[in-house]
Design a protein around this motif. Sequence first.
Motif, PDB file in Angstrom:
ATOM      1  N   UNK A   1      -3.981   6.407 -12.008  1.00  0.00           N
ATOM      2  CA  UNK A   1      -2.774   6.653 -12.802  1.00  0.00           C
ATOM      3  C   UNK A   1      -2.872   6.016 -14.183  1.00  0.00           C
ATOM      4  N   UNK A   2      -2.268   6.670 -15.157  1.00  0.00           N
ATOM      5  CA  UNK A   2      -2.244   6.137 -16.518  1.00  0.00           C
ATOM      6  C   UNK A   2      -1.102   5.145 -16.728  1.00  0.00           C
TER       7      UNK A   2
ATOM      8  N   UNK B   1       0.795  -1.223   0.000  1.00  0.00           N
ATOM      9  CA  UNK B   1       0.000   0.000   0.000  1.00  0.00           C
ATOM     10  C   UNK B   1       0.826   1.271   0.000  1.00  0.00           C
ATOM     11  N   UNK B   2       2.159   1.152   0.064  1.00  0.00           N
ATOM     12  CA  UNK B   2       3.020   2.332   0.054  1.00  0.00           C
ATOM     13  C   UNK B   2       3.248   2.793  -1.380  1.00  0.00           C
ATOM     14  N   UNK B   3       3.377   4.115  -1.535  1.00  0.00           N
ATOM     15  CA  UNK B   3       3.660   4.693  -2.844  1.00  0.00           C
ATOM     16  C   UNK B   3       4.706   5.788  -2.680  1.00  0.00           C
ATOM     17  N   UNK B   4       5.313   6.177  -3.793  1.00  0.00           N
ATOM     18  CA  UNK B   4       6.269   7.288  -3.773  1.00  0.00           C
ATOM     19  C   UNK B   4       5.515   8.579  -4.030  1.00  0.00           C
ATOM     20  N   UNK B   5       5.542   9.480  -3.056  1.00  0.00           N
ATOM     21  CA  UNK B   5       4.858  10.756  -3.186  1.00  0.00           C
ATOM     22  C   UNK B   5       5.789  11.851  -3.670  1.00  0.00           C
ATOM     23  N   UNK B   6       5.369  13.095  -3.468  1.00  0.00           N
ATOM     24  CA  UNK B   6       6.173  14.234  -3.877  1.00  0.00           C
ATOM     25  C   UNK B   6       7.322  14.487  -2.923  1.00  0.00           C
TER      26      UNK B   6
ATOM     27  N   UNK C   1       9.160  13.703 -18.061  1.00  0.00           N
ATOM     28  CA  UNK C   1       7.944  14.119 -18.739  1.00  0.00           C
ATOM     29  C   UNK C   1       6.688  13.482 -18.216  1.00  0.00           C
ATOM     30  N   UNK C   2       6.746  12.988 -16.967  1.00  0.00           N
ATOM     31  CA  UNK C   2       5.551  12.423 -16.346  1.00  0.00           C
ATOM     32  C   UNK C   2       5.075  13.295 -15.203  1.00  0.00           C
ATOM     33  N   UNK C   3       3.945  12.933 -14.638  1.00  0.00           N
ATOM     34  CA  UNK C   3       3.397  13.652 -13.492  1.00  0.00           C
ATOM     35  C   UNK C   3       3.065  12.641 -12.400  1.00  0.00           C
ATOM     36  N   UNK C   4       3.710  12.774 -11.262  1.00  0.00           N
ATOM     37  CA  UNK C   4       3.489  11.856 -10.147  1.00  0.00           C
ATOM     38  C   UNK C   4       2.098  12.099  -9.568  1.00  0.00           C
ATOM     39  N   UNK C   5       1.196  11.160  -9.792  1.00  0.00           N
ATOM     40  CA  UNK C   5      -0.192  11.364  -9.387  1.00  0.00           C
ATOM     41  C   UNK C   5      -0.323  11.438  -7.875  1.00  0.00           C
ATOM     42  N   UNK C   6       0.575  10.784  -7.133  1.00  0.00           N
ATOM     43  CA  UNK C   6       0.530  10.881  -5.677  1.00  0.00           C
ATOM     44  C   UNK C   6       0.885  12.292  -5.234  1.00  0.00           C
TER      45      UNK C   6
END
Length: 400
Positions: free
Chosen positions: A259-260, A216-221, A233-238
């Motif tokens: 997320x795409x 359940x962990x994700x990489x945030x900003x 060229x991506x956008x971190x949705x978190x």
Amino acid sequence: MRQTVSTILTVLVVLSLVAPATAAATTAPAAAGVGAADAGHGISPAVQADCSFPFTATDATGTEVTVDERPERVTTLTPSAAQTMWEIGGKDQVVGVSQFALYLDGAESRTNVSAAGFGVNNEKVVGTNPDLVLAPNATPVETVDALRNSGLTVFYMPEAKTVEDVREKTTLIGQLTGNCEGAVETNAWMTQNVDAAENATADAERPTVLYPLGGGYVAGGDTFISAMINASGGSNVAAERGLSGYPQVSDEVVVEANPEILLVQTEADAKRYVTTEPYASTAAGENNRTVVVDQNYLNQPAPRSVVYAVRNMTNGFHPDADPAFVTRSEVEASANASAETSSADSTDEPGELTEQSPETPAAADGGETDAETTNTTGPGFGVAASVAALVVAALLARRS
């Protein structure tokens, strides 16, 4: 899965006992009058080739550290430091590495200073008889104190969350170890490739990306990983949802974020995530869109990680783009020519990387992210847990 969850909980409990390091600004003066922020921006290596000793700088614990002469024996406690030494030409000085640096060519001949499980074995570190110990901030500050009490010179590196942070850290390691010219060339290689990716995707629509770490962990900003996503060229949705650090999120949050693209560590991870909830119910799962980047380059804030991760992610996020990536040999040839004559020609033609190609990275036992002081969102998720999240990533990577 039950065993994995048990391991995660054990790691969280252990790391909850580790006090966070006190961050302090690094005040290392630049060699030969060149600022750290200038390194890698077209400056000839000759400008910064004079690494003078003694060299003094303040590390991330606020300690003033002096290196009296060019160290002949350097021990690195985490793979990001080892990787940097390999890139800047300091490979032969390294006498000790952690287990997660063994993917580096020739690292197996160095002393493995890792403890059983995670962390380092202080006795093994002392046994390498180092002139200098490089300890990136993923190292517990208690380890740094213990090694200093054993009479070793230890430099505790600040956290690297951005490409500029990695650039400055590379410059600093070059100054500490007498490899300033190599640091400039390395920064130039890294910077030119990041610039190529950013220029090639500047006008493109940025796909939303999520990097799940497992459990359940994700990489945030405000993280190195998020910076790599942005540079590619991506956008971190978190990050878009205001999450920072490495938070644990619910299935509902993942589905709502939609997320795409999923950023993963292996092909096996890619197959597993797109067919497993909640990820299967996102646009990435429904369209089977993943980008694979080896865990060494996702989790280690160092120059090769930046180049390889950005190259792979840019190609994955924007398959129709044509970034003018440059090889290390092209950068070095251009720098050498510039040092010899101001009229020398240089090439902007992309080519294959002279080191191990990012498309076929070497297998490794695990990874590292310098994230010990990262702030995170969510109740009860503090500094120790952010480290645990990255430890969890390494554990989960081993399952495949």
